[in-house]
Every structure is written in structure tokens, then in C-alpha cells.
Design an enzyme around this catalytic site. Structure first.
Site, PDB file in Angstrom:
ATOM      1  N   SER A 188      18.544 -81.768  23.542  1.00 55.46           N
ATOM      2  CA  SER A 188      19.326 -81.328  21.907  1.00 55.46           C
ATOM      3  C   SER A 188      18.102 -80.518  21.251  1.00 55.46           C
ATOM      4  O   SER A 188      17.790 -79.555  21.731  1.00 55.46           O
ATOM      5  CB  SER A 188      19.507 -82.687  21.155  1.00 55.46           C
ATOM      6  OG  SER A 188      20.274 -82.350  20.305  1.00 55.46           O
ATOM      7  N   THR A 189      17.804 -81.074  20.177  1.00 55.66           N
ATOM      8  CA  THR A 189      16.874 -80.213  19.137  1.00 55.66           C
ATOM      9  C   THR A 189      15.642 -79.552  19.948  1.00 55.66           C
ATOM     10  O   THR A 189      15.072 -80.596  20.309  1.00 55.66           O
ATOM     11  CB  THR A 189      16.541 -80.917  17.941  1.00 55.66           C
ATOM     12  OG1 THR A 189      17.857 -81.192  17.669  1.00 55.66           O
ATOM     13  CG2 THR A 189      15.960 -79.874  17.022  1.00 55.66           C
ATOM     14  N   HIS A 214      22.914 -79.941  23.696  1.00 54.08           N
ATOM     15  CA  HIS A 214      23.986 -80.150  22.539  1.00 54.08           C
ATOM     16  C   HIS A 214      24.011 -78.590  21.935  1.00 54.08           C
ATOM     17  O   HIS A 214      22.792 -78.110  21.371  1.00 54.08           O
ATOM     18  CB  HIS A 214      23.213 -81.010  21.635  1.00 54.08           C
ATOM     19  CG  HIS A 214      23.235 -82.440  22.190  1.00 54.08           C
ATOM     20  ND1 HIS A 214      22.605 -83.710  21.593  1.00 54.08           N
ATOM     21  CD2 HIS A 214      24.147 -83.291  23.049  1.00 54.08           C
ATOM     22  CE1 HIS A 214      22.654 -84.591  22.213  1.00 54.08           C
ATOM     23  NE2 HIS A 214      23.695 -84.211  23.176  1.00 54.08           N
ATOM     24  N   MET A 307      16.890 -85.124  18.894  1.00 54.70           N
ATOM     25  CA  MET A 307      17.105 -86.280  17.848  1.00 54.70           C
ATOM     26  C   MET A 307      18.216 -87.380  18.297  1.00 54.70           C
ATOM     27  O   MET A 307      18.953 -86.850  19.067  1.00 54.70           O
ATOM     28  CB  MET A 307      17.417 -85.515  16.601  1.00 54.70           C
ATOM     29  CG  MET A 307      17.486 -86.658  15.405  1.00 54.70           C
ATOM     30  SD  MET A 307      17.965 -85.965  13.750  1.00 54.70           S
ATOM     31  CE  MET A 307      18.075 -87.350  12.896  1.00 54.70           C
ATOM     32  N   ASP A 310      21.081 -90.369  22.644  1.00 50.57           N
ATOM     33  CA  ASP A 310      22.248 -89.708  23.374  1.00 50.57           C
ATOM     34  C   ASP A 310      21.228 -89.693  24.532  1.00 50.57           C
ATOM     35  O   ASP A 310      20.501 -88.992  24.665  1.00 50.57           O
ATOM     36  CB  ASP A 310      22.986 -88.318  22.999  1.00 50.57           C
ATOM     37  CG  ASP A 310      24.032 -88.152  24.164  1.00 50.57           C
ATOM     38  OD1 ASP A 310      24.393 -88.941  24.623  1.00 50.57           O
ATOM     39  OD2 ASP A 310      24.177 -86.872  24.093  1.00 50.57           O
TER      40      ASP A 310
END
Length: 368
Positions: A188-189, A214, A307, A310
Site C-alpha cells: 500500500s503506502t 492499493h 498502512m 489488509d
């Protein structure tokens, strides 16, 4: 008792309506404070001399100086977490990939002012992205959202669904050993750059790779195309029915879930609509659970910077199904949330720095 410190945000965008909309969305979140707005980088630079925010939202195309040039100067002189804000026009996607390489933490959709439903859905995505950016370590290395009550601006979190919403657990299904290994990756991030480093290090005959990063719709195709030009392996945005082959990487399209399937000795992917899982679509948990079901001990799972949680449940399911699992370490993560949660749940076999993951994956696939 003192209230928690709020995340202080500076909005930089040449559109007055976008500045107002972002200010309203962010200002309605009790954890965020908008400390100012700027119509271009020159005004922003003046504001920065007076007050340093925790996060900057930054447009790409602006008068007097474009956002990428400003971003590069900012990262060189005073690194601050930056979220690029774009309307996601197809022509701009390649430019936005360049902004991530220049140091932006993430990208978000510009709200479509005339579409109230779309704006309501985007509100918590925007807030979550800014909160995630505030936790990022910008010098470390170079969603989806609940509903919003528009009348009051108060957020009513939707139920946080698990992968059960998309497919049942792997259970105790025994998976026959095959000669082909599958690598499943979630990020993600900070993941765009982490994935670039990981994939560039893979050899041309690497096992097939399936990835959930993401990202919003329309970004993943440009992201995959850019990686394809940098890597020895072939990289593309996944399409329903694509086979998972050696030397090939499939990235989940933004806004849709990616699942691994098996037919005989052949692996392929399905791309599906569905609800948000762990408040994301695509969801790492969905990919990892499907990999546990389809590949079992024939898989290697990798969870990277990001973050939230997930992928943590899905990685544990992969490990319980016999897969080998790897988490990126804290020092090399932009945000240590997802790997930390996976480690805490007991779903990780080993924790490695980003630069060590690709060599270790290749070593492990030769032993399995």
C-alpha cells in the site's frame, strides 16, 4: 486531558473549487486541521516559510511552476510527506508515476464536484490517504472508504468486511505439490517504489507474480506499463483469465479484486467486482486467501509497506496452507502498518529489508 494533536495539512491547487472541496473534506475530519491553501507553488513556498505542515496535497498542473518541479525542490530542501492530487486523466497517468519516483507518498482523486455520491465515497479515501501520509517517513526510501453523511459531514464507518465477502477460507484442503511456484505480493503506502525495487531485481525466468497494490482506477495500467519498461520480467495490469506464467507479473486493476485460481497444474487469475474488503478494493486479503486456496505450499507470500492491516489475515492463511511468507522490515518501510500486523498475527516466516526480499524469494523458490 489534552486532545490528540491533529494532522496539519496545506492544500496546493490552482482550482479554487478543488481547494474548497478538499478543505471541507479534510476539515470535517476531527483528526485533521487544514492550516492553509495555496493557488500555486510560489504561494505555497511563502506559506512554508511561516508554518510547516505535516502533509501537503499538491496538484500536478499549475501556473508559474508545475507540481513535479516543486515536489523535487521540496524533497531536496525540506522533505515533507506529499500526496499528489490529480483528476486522473489518462494523459496524466505517466506524469503521476514520475511524481511517485520524485518522492510523493501517494496519489488521490480530485473530487468530482458535480457528483455528490462520488464525492461522498471519496471523502474518507482522501482523509485516510492524508493520515497514512502523515505517518510516512519520506526519507526512508528513493481505500475503499466508509460512507459519509453529507448533511452533517460526520462519518459513519461501514462494517469492515473480511475476505469472507469474496470467497470462503482455504480450510484444510490439501494442495498437491507442483513444479511451479507462485509469488503473491501485497503493498500500500510507499509500495509503488518498493515494488519497483523488488521487481527490477527479479530475473527474467522468475516464478509468476501476482500483486495487489492499493491504487485508484486508471493508475494501475500506467504503473504496470512503467514497470514493464524497467524490469527483466514482463509486467501488465491483470485481465480476467490471464494465465500466471514464469517471467510474468500481473497487477490487480484499481477498483477490482484479484484472485488466483488453479485448473489442473495451470494457474490463472480472475478479476472481480465486489465489496470493499479490509476497506480496500483490490484487497490483499482477498488475493492472499485465494492464493492459499489455489496454491497452498506452492506459494511464496510477500507483504510490503502500507498502512492498516489488509493482508495480515490472508498471510496467516497462506502460512497455514504451507506457503512461505515474508514481511518487509520496519527500517525499509515507508509505513510499517501492514507488515507489523502480519507479524503480530503470526503469519510471517521471515522479516527482511526491501533489498533482500527478491534474492531471498529466488532462493526459496529453488528449494520448494
Amino acid at each position: 486531558m489534552t486532545s490528540p494533536k491533529r494532522i496539519r495539512v496545506l492544500i496546493v491547487d490552482d482550482s479554487a473549487s478543488v481547494r474548497q472541496t478538499l478543505a471541507t473534506i479534510l476539515g470535517n475530519d476531527p483528526e485533521i486541521e487544514v492550516i492553509g491553501v495555496a493557488a500555486d507553488p510560489f504561494v505555497a513556498a511563502k506559506r512554508l516559510r511561516e508554518d510547516i505542515p505535516d502533509v501537503i496535497t499538491l496538484d500536478v498542473e499549475m501556473p508559474r511552476m508545475d507540481g513535479i518541479t516543486f515536489l523535487k525542490r521540496l524533497m531536496a530542501q525540506h522533505p515533507i510527506p506529499v500526496v499528489m492530487c490529480s483528476s486522473l486523466i489518462e494523459e496524466g497517468s505517466e506524469t503521476l508515476m514520475q511524481t511517485l519516483e520524485a518522492g510523493a507518498v501517494d496519489v488521490i482523486l480530485k473530487p468530482k464536484i458535480a457528483a455528490a455520491d462520488h464525492l461522498a465515497e471519496q471523502a474518507l479515501l482522501i482523509c485516510d490517504t492524508v493520515k497514512s501520509a502523515a505517518r510516512a517517513r519520506v526519507g526512508a526510501r528513493r481505500n475503499k472508504s466508509p460512507t459519509t453523511t453529507m448533511a452533517t459531514g460526520m462519518k459513519t464507518p461501514a462494517p469492515k468486511l473480511t475476505a469472507d465477502a469474496m470467497l470462503p477460507p482455504a480450510g484444510h484442503r490439501a494442495m498437491a505439490k507442483t513444479t511451479e511456484i507462485i509469488i503473491a505480493v501485497g503493498a500500500s503506502t510507499g509500495g509503488t517504489e518498493a515494488l519497483r525495487e523488488f521487481l527490477v531485481a527479479l530475473p527474467a525466468n522468475s516464478p509468476g507474480v501476482v500483486i495487489v497494490q492499493h491504487m485508484p482506477e486508471h493508475f494501475t495500467a500506467a504503473f504496470a506499463k512503467r514497470l514493464d519498461g524497467l524490469c527483466q520480467v514482463s509486467v501488465k495490469e491483470a485481465e480476467d483469465g490471464d494465465p500466471v506464467l514464469r517471467g510474468h507479473v500481473l497487477i490487480a486493476p484499481g477498483g477490482r479484486h484479484l484472485l488466483l485460481e488453479r485448473q489442473g497444474a495451470r494457474y490463472y487469475v480472475t478479476v472481480k467486482d465486489g465489496p470493499l474488503v479490509s476497506r480496500h478494493r483490490p484487497s490483499v486479503d482477498v488475493l492472499f486467501r485465494s492464493t492459499a486456496r489455489a496454491a497452498g505450499p506452492n506459494a511464496i507470500g510477500v507483504i510490503m509497506t502500507g498502512m492498516g492491516d489488509d493482508g495480515a489475515r490472508g498471510m496467516l492463511e497462506m502460512k497455514e496452507a504451507g506457503a512461505y511468507t515474508i514481511a518487509q522490515d520496519e527500517d525499509s518501510c515507508v509505513v510499517f502498518g501492514m507488515p507489523k500486523e502480519a507479524i503480530a498475527r503470526g503469519g510471517v516466516d521471515t522479516v527482511l529489508s526491501l533489498e533482500d526480499i527478491a534474492p531471498h524469494v529466488i532462493l526459496q523458490q529453488s528449494r520448494r
